[in-house]
Design an enzyme around this catalytic site. Structure first.
Site, PDB file in Angstrom:
ATOM      1  N   SER A 130     -79.497 -96.466 -12.999  1.00 30.20           N
ATOM      2  CA  SER A 130     -78.380 -95.524 -12.945  1.00 30.20           C
ATOM      3  C   SER A 130     -77.062 -96.259 -13.236  1.00 30.20           C
ATOM      4  O   SER A 130     -76.970 -96.941 -14.267  1.00 30.20           O
ATOM      5  CB  SER A 130     -78.370 -94.825 -11.579  1.00 30.20           C
ATOM      6  N   ASP A 170     -84.778 -85.782 -16.128  1.00 26.26           N
ATOM      7  CA  ASP A 170     -83.444 -86.239 -15.705  1.00 26.26           C
ATOM      8  C   ASP A 170     -82.385 -85.534 -16.549  1.00 26.26           C
ATOM      9  O   ASP A 170     -82.350 -85.705 -17.761  1.00 26.26           O
ATOM     10  CB  ASP A 170     -83.366 -87.757 -15.897  1.00 26.26           C
ATOM     11  N   HIS A 174     -83.417 -87.739 -11.996  1.00 22.69           N
ATOM     12  CA  HIS A 174     -82.685 -89.005 -11.983  1.00 22.69           C
ATOM     13  C   HIS A 174     -83.077 -89.869 -10.785  1.00 22.69           C
ATOM     14  O   HIS A 174     -82.913 -91.089 -10.808  1.00 22.69           O
ATOM     15  CB  HIS A 174     -81.177 -88.713 -11.959  1.00 22.69           C
TER      16      HIS A 174
END
Lengths: 403, 403
Positions: free
Chosen positions: B149, B317, B350
């Site tokens: 991330s 995601d 995610h």
């Protein structure tokens, strides 16, 4: 001013003591609607349009209000919903603030706005109120009910609660009930409105509405209506023009997408009552078509009485995912309804029925061209038209002027 | 208390006058980190872990702090990142509030917290500060940098700005820059925090932090970390237990998903400083790897110097869509880096690198098993190990105790 009523809006009174599903009733309430096109002598060419959460009844330009409507590319002369053939009725949802009675309306008993005291609303109430409008216009049976988004849910409810009121249904990006992502997103929108210091437990004055909470809630809504790729294609990492940012009163905004959302959200909240937004938002979360069949939404779908239906969904919709439209199509089919199901591939997400008319228009036009608009109400059901006749789009010959 | 520092955290000072990318500098600043495992004599088995926006440096349980870390299933003895083999360094991001200097830290010149006066931060600063930690530990070259991330973005920046500092990279759900959906979502989160009446332009006291704005912002974040189907599978239309709702101080919440989000958001905001959240959120929006190559992110990827890389993304995601991980993989490959690319099919969105370890663990373990952890720093580059040797996982024989 907290009601925002287009100039050509017409009204019909709801019967006093109009019962609401969650208890309570309304007295002195009314429904706002517009009509376009002409009802034929047999009163068999009526199309009812049920809207999403925010639109008013002005669905398209017409002689009494030539400004574009919210679905101008879809409805009108020569458009997929062809008003040279169909008599289109569009209602403003009960509970809204565009002419139909809602929290922004004056409570006849108190002479003051309902505000937070408006009784809890359900989509079943919206369906019943819309059915009342249809019958008030002298229409015993609709040719088609069309509903998109919240309107798609309401259309299912209308078919379930008023069997025989419509022969066909067009259900766009609809659902039998909301799923937890959509519920959580709307709950968060409501939280944003209710944390605005101007919220005042819903007892705000017109001039001091909780606009910043509404703006944030609407931005969140806008973000959920399109696919992520759509935003990327439209805005990329383009920076906001500093002049535009200053004009929007927000020079801190760095990216074009932020300016776009701010602009659109601000425009929206100037013409929407926060209590109405909350009431309809809650009604969407609470709705479950399964309530019509002991909690079994699939059974409720199987019981719906329709000649045929067009069901459409969009692959990139994450608010009303396509699995929900597939469920509708499969449930109707299992109940013996002739179903056309179209899964549109589009980046426009939940907004595609508004934004991607190139993909929504043709299937709707094709479905409507297969529907007989000239059948007499009460005629022998065995007297179905020859299939070839279904493809004609007969002009209404003997007509009633639009009321 | 606005800094939330795990007990086994260690610190290293940043050099006075530590320069920040957007101008400004930090004096008296420090970085927080934890290490697990043992650095070998050649100092060649070091793995740096760069976190997402919120974690601290406590990546996994270890002898000095046996409580589970934020990535306990991934890092530890016998885990995919095997601390019997690798010397793992996890840093708390510069600008955070878990030990590294950030807006919640005391400004040495004034003796008061930086608050909103913390200088504008960029992910390049986070990368430079992490590189400083690595070098301070006597490590000239990492075996691997791992980033997920925000940490994936920071890892790209570290490789670009510190060529030769690492031989390999594992980049999970990362991106060369944020796309407009993610930007808009974070901008809205910041707006929610800043519209809290307790925000006070960032000059709030510890006891009066803008918690309701933070809760709303975190809920929005949580909603964006998982796929819509994941929420549906976990919660459906389950109603909230009234007792739980009352315990959460929010009896109005109707659905289980609302209670879950409220609970998790409230827990999060008790241990995160709002100014730190804003600073890191802005840094993510502003980051563009393309800044290293005249705005061309693909060119910047081609210039990255790495022996090999594992790049992973998740099909569901929508915050860091897989197209962004494909871009990283293709750019690295175009620059001659040996790339393993894995597109995981998971509903965890995610969050999958945290939530779906069954799918993230094995490719990471396989990639690491192919890396030589015994190569001497400065050894003849032509003396690459025999491929068979790469599959061994040598135990560190002559070791340095973890600092």
């Amino acid at each position: 001013m907290m009601e925002f009523i287009p100039p050509a809006t017409r009204f019909v009174a709801l019967p006093d003591g109009f019962k609401l599903k969650r208890g309570g009733s309304l007295t002195g309430a009314r429904m706002a609607y517009e009509t376009v096109g002409r009802l034929n002598a047999a009163r068999s060419n009526a199309v009812l349009i049920l809207t999403g959460l925010s639109p008013d009844a002005h669905v398209c330009a017409h002689e009494h209000h030539p400004a574009p409507g919210w679905w101008d590319g879809m409805v009108g002369p020569g458009k997929p919903v062809d008003t040279d053939r169909w008599f289109v009725v569009c209602v403003n949802a009960l509970g809204s603030c565009k002419g139909s009675t809602g929290p922004a309306s004056v409570h006849p008993a108190t002479g003051r706005r309902y505000g937070p005291d408006f009784p809890p609303l359900s989509l079943e109430d919206l369906a019943d109120a819309a059915a009342h409008v249809v019958r008030s216009l002298g229409i015993e049976q609709l040719a088609v009910v069309v509903g998109a988004s919240m309107g798609g849910m309401t259309a299912l409810s209308l078919v379930a609660r008023h069997p025989g009121l419509t022969r066909h249904m067009i259900n766009l990006s609809g659902a039998v009930h909301a799923e937890p992502f959509a519920i959580a997103l709307r709950a968060l929108q409501r939280e944003l409105i209710q944390s605005d210091p101007l919220w005042q437990q819903g007892c705000y004055e017109a001039a001091d509405r909780p606009l910043s909470g509404m703006v944030a809630a609407r931005k969140l809504g806008l973000l959920s209506y399109r696919s992520t790729q759509d935003w990327t294609q439209r805005f990329g990492r383009q920076r906001l023009d500093p002049a535009l940012a200053a004009a929007a009163g927000a020079p801190a905004m760095g990216f074009a997408v932020e300016g776009y959302l701010a602009c659109h959200a601000q425009r929206f909240v100037r013409a929407f009552d926060p209590n109405a937004y909350l009431a309809l938002s809650r009604a969407m979360d609470g709705f479950d078509l399964g309530d019509e069949a002991q909690g079994d939404a699939d059974a409720a779908l199987r019981h719906l009485q329709l000649d045929s239906a067009l069901v459409m969904g969009v692959d990139s919709d994450f608010l009303f995912p396509v699995s929900q439209q597939r469920q509708i199509a499969q449930g109707l089919q299992a109940g013996g309804v002739g179903v056309s199901y179209r899964e549109v591939s589009s980046l426009a997400g939940h907004d595609a029925f508004l934004a991607d008319l190139a993909q929504f228009g043709p299937p709707i036009a094709a479905f409507l061209s297969g529907i007989d608009s000239g059948r007499l109400v009460g005629s022998d059901p065995s007297g179905l038209p020859h299939p070839a006749e279904r493809l004609r789009a007969p002009q209404a010959s003997s007509t009633l002027t639009a009321v």
